[in-house]
Design an enzyme around this catalytic site. Structure first.
Site, mmCIF file in Angstrom:
data_model
loop_
_atom_site.group_PDB
_atom_site.id
_atom_site.type_symbol
_atom_site.label_atom_id
_atom_site.label_comp_id
_atom_site.label_asym_id
_atom_site.label_seq_id
_atom_site.Cartn_x
_atom_site.Cartn_y
_atom_site.Cartn_z
ATOM 1 N N ARG A 294 0.773 35.532 -57.309
ATOM 2 C CA ARG A 294 -0.112 35.986 -56.221
ATOM 3 C C ARG A 294 0.318 35.384 -54.873
ATOM 4 O O ARG A 294 -0.498 34.881 -54.105
ATOM 5 C CB ARG A 294 -1.582 35.646 -56.551
ATOM 6 C CG ARG A 294 -2.133 36.581 -57.627
ATOM 7 C CD ARG A 294 -3.479 36.173 -58.128
ATOM 8 N NE ARG A 294 -4.495 36.114 -57.101
ATOM 9 C CZ ARG A 294 -5.246 37.138 -56.710
ATOM 10 N NH1 ARG A 294 -5.057 38.342 -57.222
ATOM 11 N NH2 ARG A 294 -6.162 36.972 -55.789
ATOM 12 N N ASP B 273 -3.684 60.686 -74.871
ATOM 13 C CA ASP B 273 -2.916 59.821 -75.767
ATOM 14 C C ASP B 273 -3.495 58.412 -75.725
ATOM 15 O O ASP B 273 -3.701 57.853 -74.646
ATOM 16 C CB ASP B 273 -1.442 59.778 -75.358
ATOM 17 C CG ASP B 273 -0.621 59.092 -76.442
ATOM 18 O OD1 ASP B 273 -0.579 59.617 -77.561
ATOM 19 O OD2 ASP B 273 -0.052 58.015 -76.169
ATOM 20 N N PHE C 76 7.636 26.698 -48.372
ATOM 21 C CA PHE C 76 8.728 27.502 -48.964
ATOM 22 C C PHE C 76 9.466 28.373 -47.951
ATOM 23 O O PHE C 76 10.497 28.951 -48.259
ATOM 24 C CB PHE C 76 8.293 28.284 -50.209
ATOM 25 C CG PHE C 76 7.046 29.122 -50.106
ATOM 26 C CD1 PHE C 76 6.828 29.997 -49.053
ATOM 27 C CD2 PHE C 76 6.089 29.060 -51.122
ATOM 28 C CE1 PHE C 76 5.696 30.775 -48.998
ATOM 29 C CE2 PHE C 76 4.936 29.849 -51.072
ATOM 30 C CZ PHE C 76 4.741 30.706 -50.007
HETATM 31 C C1 LIG Z 1 -7.838 52.232 -81.491
HETATM 32 C C2 LIG Z 1 -8.418 53.479 -82.109
HETATM 33 C C3 LIG Z 1 -7.719 54.675 -82.110
HETATM 34 N N1 LIG Z 1 -8.234 55.799 -82.685
HETATM 35 C C4 LIG Z 1 -7.488 57.071 -82.715
HETATM 36 C C5 LIG Z 1 -7.695 57.960 -81.496
HETATM 37 C C6 LIG Z 1 -6.508 58.900 -81.591
HETATM 38 O O1 LIG Z 1 -6.891 60.013 -82.376
HETATM 39 C C7 LIG Z 1 -5.468 58.090 -82.328
HETATM 40 C C8 LIG Z 1 -4.285 57.763 -81.445
HETATM 41 O O2 LIG Z 1 -3.333 58.780 -81.593
HETATM 42 P P1 LIG Z 1 -2.967 59.832 -80.478
HETATM 43 O O3 LIG Z 1 -1.509 60.080 -80.568
HETATM 44 O O4 LIG Z 1 -3.524 59.444 -79.151
HETATM 45 O O5 LIG Z 1 -3.778 61.125 -80.925
HETATM 46 P P2 LIG Z 1 -3.688 61.955 -82.273
HETATM 47 O O6 LIG Z 1 -2.325 61.885 -82.879
HETATM 48 O O7 LIG Z 1 -4.840 61.562 -83.150
HETATM 49 O O8 LIG Z 1 -3.959 63.422 -81.740
HETATM 50 P P3 LIG Z 1 -3.045 64.316 -80.742
HETATM 51 O O9 LIG Z 1 -1.725 63.647 -80.555
HETATM 52 O O10 LIG Z 1 -2.953 65.639 -81.399
HETATM 53 O O11 LIG Z 1 -3.826 64.358 -79.463
HETATM 54 O O12 LIG Z 1 -6.093 56.855 -82.723
HETATM 55 C C9 LIG Z 1 -9.502 55.768 -83.277
HETATM 56 O O13 LIG Z 1 -9.968 56.786 -83.798
HETATM 57 N N2 LIG Z 1 -10.219 54.602 -83.254
HETATM 58 C C10 LIG Z 1 -9.742 53.448 -82.700
HETATM 59 O O14 LIG Z 1 -10.441 52.414 -82.709
#
Ligand SMILES: Cc1cn([C@H]2C[C@H](O)[C@@H](COP(=O)(O)OP(=O)(O)OP(=O)(O)O)O2)c(=O)[nH]c1=O
Length: 649
Positions: free
Chosen positions: A553, A127, A538
């Site tokens: 920190r 994710d 302190f």
């Molecule tokens: C920031 C960024 C994200 N992304 C994409 C990657 C992921 O596919 C998506 C984030 O959504 P996700 O929920 O991580 O993934 P998804 O819905 O595409 O697939 P699934 O849940 O089935 O695993 O955004 C890019 O392609 N390029 C980018 O620069």
């Protein structure tokens, strides 16, 4: 071509990617992994507020995606009514014998259907989220949402986290056993300052809609990006490098019962030696040649082949050399290589050697290492600082880490040579630690001489310049009118707070021996209104009144009993409704993921009595003194921020 041995190792396993993301499929296919795609049906609707950090949210979502697929596939298997165990085994064996079409290299060509769902060996879920000041951005729901995300990111640096879960499945009786491994990767991305018109043009291209944060760095969105720090593929949706390291940890360091038959589709390993020996043997005519050949390389003895195949890959060798890389950086800094090249570049090795008064041969080697480490650029015309080096390494730069590097070289380095004793005894290696009270830590160690004290203050000042703005703005603190930064040292954070909140007066409270030397670190009076300094300890003196207390920190330096003593004093001064802001490197609860934080914790073992803690541990410390955490934010720097409110006693 398969470069990574562990990818080859998975050839005899049924690997399933629980993701519909075309980017993830492409990254894994390109790496040579054979897998099938079974998109997860898990609805990404976990309560974000219930997670201590954004990446904990991404990891949990990745886990739920993978679990959904593992369970569905398992149920698909076991739902076959009336099937006996024997028949099931036969069927599985039949499937195993099927030609590769069952396990296509380009999995996305043929998503698996429900009917051929049998129990997988490995399920991978991922994710990706974009975060800015603790706010999690996922895929936009419509164009307006994409606009609101992109305008938030406009001109700013943000973090992209991908949480990854690897589930190793095994089936015993009708039970599905799962071993779950998780990790996350963070990449920093900075957007240029973009016009409204450009943002809308980009949104109308349609690209933002299926991407976290509303942009795709790999396509048109690449034009919005000023820089990327970290793994690029992590932004695109899958941190391939970290994934391979994780797989190596899971499969190459374990007993090797499931080694597939040697299948060298790219670079043959041990077989090469054997073939070579055969040829030599034949060429030299004979039995004698064959008999002299080392037996260990012969095909009859399969042990070497297994050993070679299961050796950990290069990261271990890089790790062995880690200290050499640090020392090369320290030395180049100390010899003012980056200062010289900031003023005049490019310069050749001979010229640099002469200017830093060192041997030409030795300087050349040091410069080449610095170039290999990405600190210098080497061309036919000579060496120059890279952008990274220009920003952080010359001693006079605004964000110079030079003082911190000198401190690490002259003090931390020595402490670490005695790491073994610190680990054995569980105590600081600081001379005089034994028999001295914990209270005298700073007086004894950092402030024992004027030079040492100034060196320490400079190091702390350079570090807080890197983090102060993010700490000051991680939460909206505009409702407070007075703040007290306890142990605020040279006042870097105090000035940043005063700049960010025009209605806030900030008092820096620190030991008299610190404050007598902080004047040289102050900005012009005109640029530093509303910041004052009050000397005191302190642990002993009464604390200045404030409706917001800050510990940046500080808690890390102390063991639990001292942390409790300090928090109890703050709790006594803070009125109900007032707040405490804690800025620290927050470890994950299992103390597995945050490598920089874990190294810092080891540093605290050798140098002091303190340690880094997890959010749960901070929560318990704070709760014991009537503080309730109202928010925690990752800042994208080495410190995270926790805001806690004083409840009514
Ligand atoms: C920031 C960024 C994200 N992304 C994409 C990657 C992921 O596919 C998506 C984030 O959504 P996700 O929920 O991580 O993934 P998804 O819905 O595409 O697939 P699934 O849940 O089935 O695993 O955004 C890019 O392609 N390029 C980018 O620069």
């Amino acid at each position: 071509m398969v470069l990574y041995p562990v990818i080859r190792r998975l050839r005899n396993k049924r690997v399933v990617l629980a993701s519909a993301s075309p980017r993830r499929q492409e990254i894994l296919s390109t790496a040579g992994l054979r897998f099938e795609v079974v998109p997860s049906r898990f609805k990404e609707k976990l309560n974000k507020a219930s997670f201590p950090t954004p990446y904990a949210y991404a990891i949990e979502t990745a886990k739920q995606k993978a679990l959904d697929v593992a369970r569905r596939m398992h149920q698909g298997e076991w739902k076959r009514e009336g099937e006996t165990e024997k028949r099931r085994c036969e069927r599985e064996r039949d499937i195993d014998r099927l030609p590769p079409a069952r396990a296509p290299t380009r999995a996305r060509e043929e998503p698996a259907t429900e009917k051929d769902l049998r129990a997988p060996d490995i399920v991978i879920g991922a994710d990706t989220i974009v975060t800015l000041q603790g706010l999690i951005l996922e895929k936009p729901v419509d164009k307006q949402d994409a606009y609101s995300m992109l305008s938030r990111l406009n001109g700013k640096e943000h973090s992209v986290f991908t949480g990854v879960t690897i589930i190793q499945c095994s089936c015993r009786d009708s039970r599905l056993d799962m071993e779950i491994s998780e990790f996350h990767e963070e990449t920093l991305v900075k957007f240029s300052q973009l016009s409204e018109e450009l943002l809308w043009d980009y949104i109308h291209s349609g690209e933002p809609m299926d991407k976290a944060g509303g942009y795709g760095i790999q396509a048109l969105g690449g034009m919005l990006v000023e820089y990327v720090h970290g793994d690029f593929l992590n932004v695109v949706g899958f941190p391939l490098n970290h994934f391979c390291k994780k797989l190596a940890e899971l499969y190459l360091t374990r007993p090797n019962e499931d080694l597939p038959p040697a299948e060298h589709d790219s670079i043959p390993a041990v077989d090469t030696f054997e073939n070579l020996s055969d040829a030599e043997g034949r060429g030299q005519g004979g039995a004698q040649g064959q008999a002299d050949r080392p037996r260990a390389l012969g095909r009859k003895n399969s042990v070497p082949s297994r050993m070679v195949d299961s050796l950990p890959p290069t990261p271990l060798l890089e790790l062995l050399d880690g200290f050499k890389a640090s020392k090369a950086l320290f030395t180049a800094c100390k010899m003012k290589v980056f200062d010289l090249l900031q003023d005049e570049a490019p310069l050749g090795a001979a010229e640099i050697a002469q200017r830093i008064e060192a041997s030409e041969g030795g300087t050349g080697r040091l410069l080449d290492v610095c170039a290999a480490l990405g600190l210098l650029e080497k061309t036919d015309r000579g060496y120059s600082n890279t952008e990274l080096a220009s920003l952080y390494l010359p001693s006079g730069g605004k964000y110079s880490l030079h003082p911190l590097i000198v401190y690490q070289d002259e003090h931390t380095w020595d402490f670490f040579t005695d790491l073994e004793s610190a680990v054995r005894e569980g105590t600081s290696r600081h001379r005089g630690a034994q028999g001295r009270t914990v209270d005298s830590l700073f007086q004894d160690r950092f402030y024992q001489s004027q030079d040492r004290k100034l060196q320490f203050l400079r190091a702390m000042h350079s570090l807080s310049k890197l983090t102060a703005r993010q700490v000051a703005t991680a939460f909206d603190l505009s409702r407070f009118t007075s703040a007290c930064d306890l142990g605020g040292c040279t006042g870097t954070l105090a000035h940043e707070l005063a700049r960010a909140y025009p209605g806030l007066k900030v008092t820096v409270f620190d030991l008299p021996e610190v404050l007598e030397d902080v004047s040289g670190f102050q900005p012009d009076r005109a640029r530093a209104p509303r910041v004052s300094f009050v000397p005191g300890d302190f642990f002993q003196d009464s604390l200045p009144e404030a409706d917001l207390y800050i510990l940046s920190r500080i808690l890390r330096d102390w063991p639990d009993d001292k942390a409790h003593a300090l928090l109890s004093r703050i709790s006594g001064s803070c009125k109900p409704g007032g707040c405490l802001l804690v800025a620290e490197t927050v470890l994950d609860e299992q103390k597995r993921a945050a490598r920089p934080g874990l190294l810092q914790s080891l540093d605290l073992l050798v140098q002091s009595w303190g340690r880094e803690r997890s959010l749960g541990e901070y929560g318990r410390l704070l709760q014991a003194h009537g503080f309730e955490i109202v928010g925690a934010a990752r800042t994208g720097t080495i410190v995270d921020v926790i805001l806690a409110t004083r409840t009514t006693p």
